[in-house]
Design an enzyme around this catalytic site. Structure first.
Site, PDB file in Angstrom:
ATOM      1  CE  LYS A   1     -36.548 -61.305 -66.088  1.00 48.98           C
ATOM      2  NZ  LYS A   1     -35.717 -60.294 -66.565  1.00 48.98           N
TER       3      LYS A   1
ATOM      4  CG  ASP B   1     -44.694 -61.579 -67.371  1.00 49.26           C
ATOM      5  OD1 ASP B   1     -43.760 -62.017 -66.735  1.00 49.26           O
ATOM      6  OD2 ASP B   1     -44.236 -60.708 -68.455  1.00 49.26           O
TER       7      ASP B   1
ATOM      8  CD  GLN C   1     -38.708 -57.982 -63.490  1.00 54.32           C
ATOM      9  OE1 GLN C   1     -38.164 -57.937 -62.270  1.00 54.32           O
ATOM     10  NE2 GLN C   1     -37.890 -58.198 -64.406  1.00 54.32           N
TER      11      GLN C   1
ATOM     12  CG  HIS D   1     -40.702 -57.763 -71.110  1.00 54.98           C
ATOM     13  ND1 HIS D   1     -40.409 -58.478 -72.239  1.00 54.98           N
ATOM     14  CD2 HIS D   1     -39.531 -57.394 -70.455  1.00 54.98           C
ATOM     15  CE1 HIS D   1     -38.945 -58.735 -72.211  1.00 54.98           C
ATOM     16  NE2 HIS D   1     -38.369 -57.724 -71.328  1.00 54.98           N
TER      17      HIS D   1
ATOM     18  CB  CYS E   1     -37.779 -55.506 -73.150  1.00 58.04           C
ATOM     19  SG  CYS E   1     -36.471 -55.846 -73.634  1.00 58.04           S
TER      20      CYS E   1
HETATM   21  N1  PMP Z   1     -41.780 -60.218 -68.616  1.00 64.57           N
HETATM   22  C1  PMP Z   1     -41.051 -59.695 -67.644  1.00 64.57           C
HETATM   23  C2  PMP Z   1     -41.954 -58.722 -66.886  1.00 64.57           C
HETATM   24  C3  PMP Z   1     -39.653 -59.059 -67.656  1.00 64.57           C
HETATM   25  O1  PMP Z   1     -39.399 -58.413 -66.866  1.00 64.57           O
HETATM   26  C4  PMP Z   1     -38.921 -60.014 -68.628  1.00 64.57           C
HETATM   27  C5  PMP Z   1     -37.459 -59.860 -68.562  1.00 64.57           C
HETATM   28  N2  PMP Z   1     -37.177 -58.567 -68.417  1.00 64.57           N
HETATM   29  C6  PMP Z   1     -39.640 -61.025 -69.515  1.00 64.57           C
HETATM   30  C7  PMP Z   1     -40.825 -61.117 -69.572  1.00 64.57           C
HETATM   31  C8  PMP Z   1     -38.804 -62.056 -70.182  1.00 64.57           C
HETATM   32  O2  PMP Z   1     -38.213 -62.433 -69.523  1.00 64.57           O
HETATM   33  P1  PMP Z   1     -37.036 -63.606 -70.468  1.00 64.57           P
HETATM   34  O3  PMP Z   1     -36.090 -62.735 -71.276  1.00 64.57           O
HETATM   35  O4  PMP Z   1     -36.084 -64.222 -69.276  1.00 64.57           O
HETATM   36  O5  PMP Z   1     -37.822 -64.580 -71.206  1.00 64.57           O
END
Ligand code: PMP
Length: 406
Positions: A226, A200, A203, A123, A364
């Site tokens: 999440k 990270d 997910q 991401h 993203c």
């Molecule tokens: N890493 C991953 C794998 C994600 O899926 C996401 C959210 N889509 C994020 C980071 C970023 O999370 P946040 O916007 O809640 O900071």
């Protein structure tokens, strides 16, 4: 299939609505999850019963709020099987937690010519902070490539590790493809190279049991929203030795031990990285969400969602010109696909009109989408309240979309 989702969806008030006159089918859980009533009620309880700024108060309400915030830290530590709650720092979310590590670890441990490894799956929030660090320190970003089935190329990873590698930062689960990365092996190999690892967990945390002591990850980050908690609260787990060795992130109240105009000394963990009034309503509600998940059991959730995801994948194959992206051995939470040469946006928009919420685009993760050579994907993503009926309704709607577009 045991219908866990059927039993649980009544706990989530938002799911009861209709969209354009159709019952809502919410398959955008990788973007954010809906909240159970117990979590919504917890926020109300904070603001109706004991709202007061924490840590600095002598009065009763402040003490109750402080206790609840610190109990929440304990709940998070237990949920992740951390060694102690001092290794849990509350942040705004995954993004802030990664930025914190990139900035503070990077400030102390990364120098010109050093290398940071990320993967093609990442991401933007696990790419850009490292890129910014590399720019600042004249370090080099290295990228683990993918195999044709969407899994990480572990041989290439092995070849990337060297004496200049200062950090390996990878997603536990890809937010686009749902690929589960072999983080145990990734961590073992990095440690054999003397390199710390940031996972990270954005997910994975709602879908896969995480035991940080068994994993031996150096840093693990996730977002509350999440995992059925409110937005604006997240977690950075860091091994105490690393966190103690890093300079602070932001300056302000709470993160200090003593301040004079000449010199400031910093507070100990876990307060060192929590400058300013923290989102204590959020942390308390996050703990409630984790208790909700724990009461069901993360293993049971994982098993249920796994069966549902397999069912969804099977049913997707009934759709003409279906292209399911990636064929990994382990997938969790999400499936991305394309319908022939149709633009993902058109598919998503038509699904929306039929009451089905999916996400389309680059999610993203532009470098991954570029690597796949596609304009984006249509992604469905599950939660513990997703049902077989949701999947059936989605497939029926997708069939209609296919009839319209193909
Ligand atoms: N890493 C991953 C794998 C994600 O899926 C996401 C959210 N889509 C994020 C980071 C970023 O999370 P946040 O916007 O809640 O900071």
């Amino acid at each position: 299939m045991t219908e866990l989702g059927e039993q649980l969806r009544g706990d989530f008030p938002l799911l009861k609505q209709t969209v354009y006159g159709k019952p809502l089918v919410y398959l955008d859980n990788a973007a954010t999850t809906q909240k159970p009533l117990s979590v919504i009620n917890k926020l109300t309880e904070v603001y109706t019963s004991y709202n007061a700024n924490i840590h600095r108060g002598v009065h009763h309400l402040s003490q109750v709020a402080t206790q609840a915030h610190e109990d929440a830290r304990k709940t998070v530590a237990q949920f992740l099987h951390a060694r102690s709650e001092e290794e849990i720092t509350f942040t705004r979310g995954t993004t802030e937690a990664i930025n914190l590590v990139a900035q503070c670890y990077g400030e102390r441990f990364v120098n010109e010519g050093d290398e940071i490894i990320v993967s093609t799956h990442e991401h933007h929030s696990n790419i850009v902070p490292w890129q910014m660090l590399c720019l600042r320190k004249k370090a080099v970003l290295r990228v683990i490539p993918l195999l044709p089935n969407g899994e990480l190329d572990m041989q290439a990873y092995s070849a990337l590790l060297n004496e200049r590698t200062r950090m390996v930062a990878v997603a536990h689960v890809s937010n686009v493809l749902g690929v589960v990365n072999p983080i145990e092996q990734i961590i073992r190999m990095a440690h054999a190279n003397g390199t710390p690892v940031l996972i990270d967990g954005a997910q994975s945390v709602a879908h896969i049991s995480v035991n940080l002591q068994a994993l031996d990850a150096d840093f693990f980050v996730f977002s509350g929203h999440k995992i059925y908690a409110p937005t604006g609260i997240g977690v950075l787990y860091g091994k105490a030795d690393w966190l103690n060795a890093m300079p602070p992130y932001q300056g302000g109240g709470e993160m200090i031990a003593n301040v004079t105009f000449e010199k400031t000394t910093y507070n100990q963990l876990p307060y060192k990285f929590e400058a300013g009034t923290p989102d204590y309503a959020g942390s308390i509600a996050l703990a409630e969400a984790l208790r909700y998940v724990q009461a069901i059991g993360i293993e049971r959730i994982a098993e249920y969602e796994h069966q549902l995801l397999q069912y969804a994948e099977e049913r997707l194959r009934e759709i003409p010109q279906m292209r399911i992206l990636a064929a990994p051995a382990h997938r969790s939470g999400a499936i991305s696909f394309l319908l022939g040469t149709q633009h993902p946006y058109d598919v998503g928009m038509l699904l929306d009109k039929l009451g089905v919420a999916v996400r389309t685009g680059h999610h993203c993760a532009q470098p991954l989408i570029d690597h796949l050579g596609i304009p984006g994907t249509v992604r469905i993503s599950l939660a513990l309240y997703t049902t077989k009926q949701d999947i059936d309704a989605f497939i029926k709607a997708l069939q209609q979309v296919a009839d319209m577009l193909l």
